[in-house]
Design a protein around this motif. Structure first.
Motif, PDB file in Angstrom:
ATOM      1  N   PHE A   1       0.834  -1.206   0.000  1.00 25.39           N
ATOM      2  CA  PHE A   1       0.000   0.000   0.000  1.00 25.39           C
ATOM      3  C   PHE A   1       0.865   1.250   0.000  1.00 25.39           C
ATOM      4  CE2 PHE A   1      -4.274  -0.832  -0.199  1.00 25.39           C
ATOM      5  CZ  PHE A   1      -4.693  -1.854   0.629  1.00 25.39           C
ATOM      6  N   VAL A   2       1.878   1.263   0.929  1.00 24.57           N
ATOM      7  CA  VAL A   2       2.727   2.448   1.079  1.00 24.57           C
ATOM      8  C   VAL A   2       3.520   2.699  -0.181  1.00 24.57           C
ATOM      9  CG1 VAL A   2       4.718   3.323   2.328  1.00 24.57           C
ATOM     10  CG2 VAL A   2       2.822   2.289   3.565  1.00 24.57           C
ATOM     11  N   THR A   3       3.971   1.634  -0.791  1.00 25.27           N
ATOM     12  CA  THR A   3       4.707   1.777  -2.055  1.00 25.27           C
ATOM     13  C   THR A   3       3.862   2.491  -3.098  1.00 25.27           C
ATOM     14  OG1 THR A   3       5.781  -0.335  -1.553  1.00 25.27           O
ATOM     15  CG2 THR A   3       5.987   0.505  -3.785  1.00 25.27           C
ATOM     16  N   PHE A   4       2.643   2.024  -3.210  1.00 25.81           N
ATOM     17  CA  PHE A   4       1.762   2.635  -4.198  1.00 25.81           C
ATOM     18  C   PHE A   4       1.497   4.085  -3.856  1.00 25.81           C
ATOM     19  CE2 PHE A   4       1.171  -0.542  -7.122  1.00 25.81           C
ATOM     20  CZ  PHE A   4       0.808  -1.757  -6.544  1.00 25.81           C
ATOM     21  N   ALA A   5       1.366   4.345  -2.529  1.00 24.59           N
ATOM     22  CA  ALA A   5       1.136   5.739  -2.115  1.00 24.59           C
ATOM     23  C   ALA A   5       2.275   6.621  -2.589  1.00 24.59           C
ATOM     24  CB  ALA A   5       0.975   5.786  -0.607  1.00 24.59           C
ATOM     25  N   ARG A   6       3.514   6.123  -2.403  1.00 26.50           N
ATOM     26  CA  ARG A   6       4.680   6.920  -2.779  1.00 26.50           C
ATOM     27  C   ARG A   6       4.776   7.142  -4.280  1.00 26.50           C
ATOM     28  NH1 ARG A   6      10.092   6.723  -3.758  1.00 26.50           N
ATOM     29  NH2 ARG A   6      11.346   8.455  -3.074  1.00 26.50           N
ATOM     30  N   TYR A   7       4.607   6.053  -4.988  1.00 24.88           N
ATOM     31  CA  TYR A   7       4.903   6.153  -6.423  1.00 24.88           C
ATOM     32  C   TYR A   7       3.755   6.644  -7.270  1.00 24.88           C
ATOM     33  CZ  TYR A   7       9.510   4.128  -5.859  1.00 24.88           C
ATOM     34  OH  TYR A   7      10.810   3.953  -5.537  1.00 24.88           O
ATOM     35  N   VAL A   8       2.561   6.554  -6.776  1.00 24.16           N
ATOM     36  CA  VAL A   8       1.425   7.108  -7.522  1.00 24.16           C
ATOM     37  C   VAL A   8       1.180   8.551  -7.117  1.00 24.16           C
ATOM     38  CG1 VAL A   8      -1.081   6.904  -7.808  1.00 24.16           C
ATOM     39  CG2 VAL A   8       0.376   4.909  -7.944  1.00 24.16           C
ATOM     40  N   GLY A   9       1.660   8.902  -5.898  1.00 28.90           N
ATOM     41  CA  GLY A   9       1.540  10.275  -5.457  1.00 28.90           C
ATOM     42  C   GLY A   9       0.317  10.548  -4.615  1.00 28.90           C
ATOM     43  N   SER A  10      -0.504   9.556  -4.487  1.00 27.54           N
ATOM     44  CA  SER A  10      -1.719   9.807  -3.710  1.00 27.54           C
ATOM     45  C   SER A  10      -1.483   9.362  -2.291  1.00 27.54           C
ATOM     46  CB  SER A  10      -2.866   9.014  -4.354  1.00 27.54           C
ATOM     47  OG  SER A  10      -3.715   8.498  -3.367  1.00 27.54           O
ATOM     48  N   ILE A  11      -2.210   9.982  -1.376  1.00 23.73           N
ATOM     49  CA  ILE A  11      -1.984   9.639   0.016  1.00 23.73           C
ATOM     50  C   ILE A  11      -2.916   8.548   0.487  1.00 23.73           C
ATOM     51  CG2 ILE A  11      -3.582  11.126   1.255  1.00 23.73           C
ATOM     52  CD1 ILE A  11      -0.995  12.049   2.811  1.00 23.73           C
ATOM     53  N   ASP A  12      -3.795   8.128  -0.436  1.00 28.14           N
ATOM     54  CA  ASP A  12      -4.792   7.126  -0.050  1.00 28.14           C
ATOM     55  C   ASP A  12      -4.143   5.838   0.438  1.00 28.14           C
ATOM     56  OD1 ASP A  12      -6.944   8.081  -2.803  1.00 28.14           O
ATOM     57  OD2 ASP A  12      -6.835   8.833  -0.736  1.00 28.14           O
ATOM     58  N   GLY A  13      -3.053   5.524  -0.126  1.00 31.29           N
ATOM     59  CA  GLY A  13      -2.356   4.309   0.279  1.00 31.29           C
ATOM     60  C   GLY A  13      -1.984   4.334   1.750  1.00 31.29           C
ATOM     61  N   GLN A  14      -1.526   5.451   2.190  1.00 30.34           N
ATOM     62  CA  GLN A  14      -1.114   5.521   3.597  1.00 30.34           C
ATOM     63  C   GLN A  14      -2.328   5.452   4.495  1.00 30.34           C
ATOM     64  OE1 GLN A  14       1.575   8.681   4.439  1.00 30.34           O
ATOM     65  NE2 GLN A  14       2.734   8.414   2.515  1.00 30.34           N
ATOM     66  N   VAL A  15      -3.444   6.027   4.033  1.00 33.72           N
ATOM     67  CA  VAL A  15      -4.674   5.932   4.825  1.00 33.72           C
ATOM     68  C   VAL A  15      -5.052   4.472   4.985  1.00 33.72           C
ATOM     69  CG1 VAL A  15      -7.117   6.473   4.831  1.00 33.72           C
ATOM     70  CG2 VAL A  15      -5.458   8.192   4.102  1.00 33.72           C
ATOM     71  N   ALA A  16      -5.003   3.762   3.871  1.00 34.83           N
ATOM     72  CA  ALA A  16      -5.347   2.334   3.934  1.00 34.83           C
ATOM     73  C   ALA A  16      -4.440   1.600   4.906  1.00 34.83           C
ATOM     74  CB  ALA A  16      -5.260   1.713   2.542  1.00 34.83           C
ATOM     75  N   THR A  17      -3.180   1.974   4.897  1.00 40.73           N
ATOM     76  CA  THR A  17      -2.217   1.321   5.784  1.00 40.73           C
ATOM     77  C   THR A  17      -2.633   1.459   7.232  1.00 40.73           C
ATOM     78  OG1 THR A  17      -0.477   1.828   4.218  1.00 40.73           O
ATOM     79  CG2 THR A  17       0.192   1.184   6.425  1.00 40.73           C
ATOM     80  N   PHE A  18      -3.075   2.661   7.569  1.00 37.76           N
ATOM     81  CA  PHE A  18      -3.506   2.845   8.955  1.00 37.76           C
ATOM     82  C   PHE A  18      -4.640   1.895   9.308  1.00 37.76           C
ATOM     83  CE2 PHE A  18      -1.031   5.944  10.912  1.00 37.76           C
ATOM     84  CZ  PHE A  18      -0.695   6.957  10.011  1.00 37.76           C
ATOM     85  N   PHE A  19      -5.582   1.779   8.362  1.00 36.42           N
ATOM     86  CA  PHE A  19      -6.703   0.862   8.610  1.00 36.42           C
ATOM     87  C   PHE A  19      -6.193  -0.544   8.869  1.00 36.42           C
ATOM     88  CE2 PHE A  19     -10.480   3.110   8.437  1.00 36.42           C
ATOM     89  CZ  PHE A  19     -10.458   4.074   7.434  1.00 36.42           C
ATOM     90  N   VAL A  20      -5.274  -0.940   8.009  1.00 36.43           N
ATOM     91  CA  VAL A  20      -4.790  -2.320   8.115  1.00 36.43           C
ATOM     92  C   VAL A  20      -4.060  -2.534   9.427  1.00 36.43           C
ATOM     93  CG1 VAL A  20      -3.262  -4.026   7.109  1.00 36.43           C
ATOM     94  CG2 VAL A  20      -4.681  -2.643   5.631  1.00 36.43           C
ATOM     95  N   ILE A  21      -3.269  -1.527   9.863  1.00 38.68           N
ATOM     96  CA  ILE A  21      -2.536  -1.690  11.119  1.00 38.68           C
ATOM     97  C   ILE A  21      -3.523  -1.860  12.261  1.00 38.68           C
ATOM     98  CG2 ILE A  21      -1.101  -0.492  12.792  1.00 38.68           C
ATOM     99  CD1 ILE A  21       0.421   0.715  10.405  1.00 38.68           C
ATOM    100  N   ALA A  22      -4.527  -1.012  12.276  1.00 38.67           N
ATOM    101  CA  ALA A  22      -5.496  -1.095  13.369  1.00 38.67           C
ATOM    102  C   ALA A  22      -6.162  -2.469  13.363  1.00 38.67           C
ATOM    103  CB  ALA A  22      -6.534   0.014  13.215  1.00 38.67           C
ATOM    104  N   LEU A  23      -6.561  -2.851  12.185  1.00 36.11           N
ATOM    105  CA  LEU A  23      -7.220  -4.136  12.049  1.00 36.11           C
ATOM    106  C   LEU A  23      -6.324  -5.256  12.525  1.00 36.11           C
ATOM    107  CD1 LEU A  23     -10.001  -4.637  10.306  1.00 36.11           C
ATOM    108  CD2 LEU A  23      -8.454  -6.155   9.131  1.00 36.11           C
ATOM    109  N   ALA A  24      -5.077  -5.202  12.101  1.00 37.83           N
ATOM    110  CA  ALA A  24      -4.138  -6.268  12.459  1.00 37.83           C
ATOM    111  C   ALA A  24      -3.978  -6.349  13.973  1.00 37.83           C
ATOM    112  CB  ALA A  24      -2.793  -6.023  11.785  1.00 37.83           C
TER     113      ALA A  24
END
Lengths: 676, 102
Positions: free
Chosen positions: B48-71
């Motif tokens: 997710f974070v990779t995609f956030a960095r290379y696509v330029g959108s911050i949505d990836g990092q948002v998703a990451t937070f969700f996943v961390i919480a879930l995990a």
């Protein structure tokens, strides 16, 4: 009169239902319903029928000969596309004769039964069955189309079964009933096939029908279309008739049918049901005329049966069995007549036979009743003084059946013999042979019946003590029908006095419109024309007028002589020298045993048909197919379900690793699909 | 040296993911299985974070937070279940837990 035709069969039907309901209501009680009520309903119904039939008859007489047809359609029974089968009644000259016999003699026998069946727990059931029989028989003779005739045909078979096995608690009676019904059914199968053939043949002409008047017109208009199926259809219908009328080879049920009450034997197995086969052939005479081969076979079987049955009857000890074989034999005469194209003669004999045979049976019932159930003629004797009315009527009926003039049997039997010997048929020698058989049988008839007369009513008293208790003449309800029937046996013959003796053969003329128009096919091949129609018969008489008249008288004299010879022989053997019969049977040994045991035909059938049939049904149909295959399939379905289950459940291992594994597989598959 | 592109990160993520899968499928110890599940989740995070960095959108990092919480939540519950299983069955071997067998 036409709107009331339905009453004729339906009055007994209503009577049957009424008595049937009564019987059922009282079924669990100790005693049955009141015998008085039952007998009033049970006898009243056929008497009502008789009155209506009489009214129709009188009206017919007042109508011109060409218009003596009354019809009534009740409702449409089967409507299947172009095929309409109606529940319709049809009365012409032939039907009215049959209806008069059935209702007249039927009513007398119902009255007789009142006395005979008194005290029987199944009194109501008896009259219900007997009335149901009347309904079926009347539907048979009055049916306008073959399916309706067949309804009556089957109905009388059913009632025969019910009444033969009336005292069903004795398993032998039930077995006899079964035998009658099953043998009948074999014939019925052939009858159905014959019917279907006719349906198909008429269908080819554009109008598929089984309506008898319609078929008659079609056959008259297009004989070529029917010629192909005529022989087959006629033979098939005849096989049905052999079943119903107890001819070779399906005669075996009739002697066993004597297990039923004697009035049943008189009505069903002498006067009416067994004559249905003869009636059917007469009804379909227009078809038989197209198939001379079939007619020859009918005549041949008739003559053979006549002499065959007479020989067996001669050796029997049971009075009812003698009469049963006598019936088979006399029916043979009727088939001989219709086979030779002499339809009116056959029906004439049917009528006279109904009188004297019913009288004989009822008389024997009277004797059996008086002797507390004894049926062996060698345990009777010297009953003449003790049962005067029974004795006289039995004697009169015996003289009639032996063919002694001027009683009825002489005229009808002689006419048949004359029609046979003077008939034309291919091959030429056949009528002569048939006459020979019938002639010998006539002598045997006189012999066996007077054997019974002498052993029962004359000679030394051989009655056992147990049978003596109630040795007296029967009550009026039983003797009255005897007297009426005996009177009929005396005078009925005068309806058919042939021209040779100065009579006008009223019976013949009455039936002329039914059999006229197509003559008899036999006549076409005949050297001398024989036919049931007055026209050809007169031509014959004229052609042979020179010496023909003399020939007819000669044969008439021969018939009388053989009858008297038979009586004399019986007198010699059973009164004069009673030790001779024993000596003869010992001398004849094996041959006697053969005849006494009915030529072992029942045993033959048992070996060749019954046992293989039973083995087939038990070992193959039951064990192999029913239990093996069908059960196997049903069980197999269950086993399959189990197998699948036990295989599928292996996936439920309980190991989460297995589940995780399958999840991964599924996941990979989805990814694969997404990438594609 | 070749520059590090998105593909390298993604490859790493995939490898980590499949190591996790391997662990879930083939390790018998329940704790190890739970750890492998965590590994799979983290691999996805990386992706997710990779995609956030290379696509330029911050949505990836948002998703990451969700996943961390879930995990985290899931790890808590999973360990709680594991403890209960151990108390009842005295084992943490996956192969021993076959009560739901046919």
């Amino acid at each position: 009169m036409e709107p009331y035709l339905w009453l004729i069969p339906f009055a007994p039907l209503i009577g049957a239902l009424a008595n049937g309901v009564l019987a059922l209501l009282y079924a669990r009680r100790e005693n049955g319903p009141s015998e008085k009520t039952v007998s009033i309903v049970g006898c009243g119904a056929p008497i009502v029928s008789f009155v209506v039939v009489l009214a129709v008859f009188l009206q017919m007489r007042a109508t011109h000969a060409d218009h003596r047809i009354f019809e009534q359609t009740l409702f449409t029974w089967i409507a299947a596309g172009p095929v309409q089968i109606e529940w319709a009644y049809y009365m012409d000259a032939l039907t009215i004769v049959m209806a008069l016999i059935v209702t007249g003699i039927g009513s007398l026998i119902h009255i007789y039964s009142v006395g005979y069946m008194r005290g029987d727990r199944g009194y109501a059931r008896y009259f219900a069955y007997l009335n149901l029989f009347m309904f079926s028989m009347l539907t048979l003779v009055m049916g306008k189309n073959l399916p309706l005739l067949f309804v009556g045909w089957e109905g009388v078979g059913l009632c025969s079964y019910l009444l033969i096995g009336f005292w069903y608690t004795d398993i032998a009676n039930a077995a006899a009933g079964k035998k009658a019904f099953i043998v009948n059914r074999i014939g019925d199968f052939a009858f159905l096939l014959g019917m279907f053939l006719l349906f198909v043949a008429s269908g080819k002409l554009g109008h598929a029908t089984l309506d008898v008047p319609e078929l008659r017109e079609m056959v008259g208009a297009h004989p070529e279309a029917f010629a192909a199926v005529a022989t087959a259809a006629c033979l098939l219908l005849f096989v049905g008739a052999t079943g119903k009328s107890a001819q070779i080879p399906l005669h075996v049920w009739l002697p066993d049918a004597m297990a039923g009450p004697t009035p049943v034997s008189a009505l069903i197995h002498a006067a009416t049901m067994v004559t249905a086969g003869v009636y059917m052939i007469a009804r379909m005479s227009f078809l038989y005329d197209l198939a001379p081969t079939a007619m020859a076979i009918v005549a041949g079987v008739g003559a053979l049966t006549a002499i065959f049955a007479a020989s067996i009857g001669f050796a029997q000890r049971d009075i009812k069995k003698v009469l049963a074989y006598s019936t088979v034999s006399q029916l043979g005469y009727m088939f001989l007549a219709v086979g030779m194209g002499a339809y009116a003669a056959g029906i004439f004999h049917l009528m006279t036979h109904a009188f004297f045979k019913a009288c004989l049976f009822l008389g024997s019932g009277s004797v059996i009743h008086a002797l507390n159930g004894e049926q062996d003629i060698f345990r009777m004797g010297a009953l003449a003084k003790k049962m005067k009315i029974t004795w006289i009527t039995f004697l009169v009926a015996s003289l009639a059946i032996a063919g002694v003039p001027p009683l009825a049997g002489f005229f009808s039997k002689d006419e048949i013999l004359w029609m046979t010997i003077s008939g034309g048929m291919e091959p030429i020698w056949l009528p002569k042979v048939l006459w020979g058989l019938a002639f010998v049988a006539a002598g045997m008839t006189a012999l066996y019946i007077f054997r019974v007369v002498f052993l029962t009513f004359y000679g030394e008293d051989r009655v056992r003590k147990e049978a003596r208790a109630h040795l007296h003449e029967s009550p009026f309800s039983m003797t009255m029908p005897l007297v009426v029937l005996a009177a009929g046996a005396v005078v009925a013959g005068f309806l058919g006095v042939p021209q040779a003796l100065g009579g006008s053969n009223l019976f013949h003329h009455w039936l002329e419109p039914v059999f006229a128009g197509h003559g008899s096919g036999v006549a076409e091949h005949a050297l001398v024309g024989v036919s049931a129609t007055g026209g050809a018969g007169e031509a014959f008489a004229a052609a042979t007028a020179g010496h023909g008249g003399a020939i007819e008288y000669l044969f008439m004299a021969l018939s009388v002589l053989i009858g008297i010879a038979g009586i004399a022989a019986a007198y010699f053997l059973y009164i004069r020298r009673p030790d001779y019969p024993r000596a003869i049977t010992t001398r004849l040994g094996g041959f006697y045993r053969l005849v006494f045991n009915k030529y072992y035909i029942d045993e033959l059938y048992e070996r060749t048909i019954v046992r293989p049939g039973y083995a087939l049904s038990d070992k193959i149909m039951f064990r192999l197919i029913d239990m093996g295959i069908i059960e196997g399939i049903v069980n197999g379905v269950g086993i399959m379900a189990r197998l699948i289950g036990s295989t599928a459940r292996l996936a439920q291992s309980g190991l989460i690793r297995t589940y995780a594994f399958f999840m991964v597989i599924g996941f990979l598959y989805i990814v694969w699909k997404l990438i594609r | 040296m070749t520059p590090v592109t998105m593909n390298h990160y993604l490859a790493l993520s995939a490898i980590l993911f499949f190591i996790g899968v391997f662990g879930v499928l083939f390790r018998r110890n329940l704790i190890v299985i739970l750890m492998s599940i965590e590994l799979m989740l983290n691999a996805v995070n990386l992706s997710f974070v990779t995609f956030a960095r290379y696509v330029g959108s911050i949505d990836g990092q948002v998703a990451t937070f969700f996943v961390i919480a879930l995990a985290a939540a899931e790890a808590g519950i999973g360990l709680a279940i594991l403890v209960m299983v151990f108390r009842n069955r005295s084992t943490v071997q996956a192969d021993d837990l076959t009560l739901l067998r046919y």
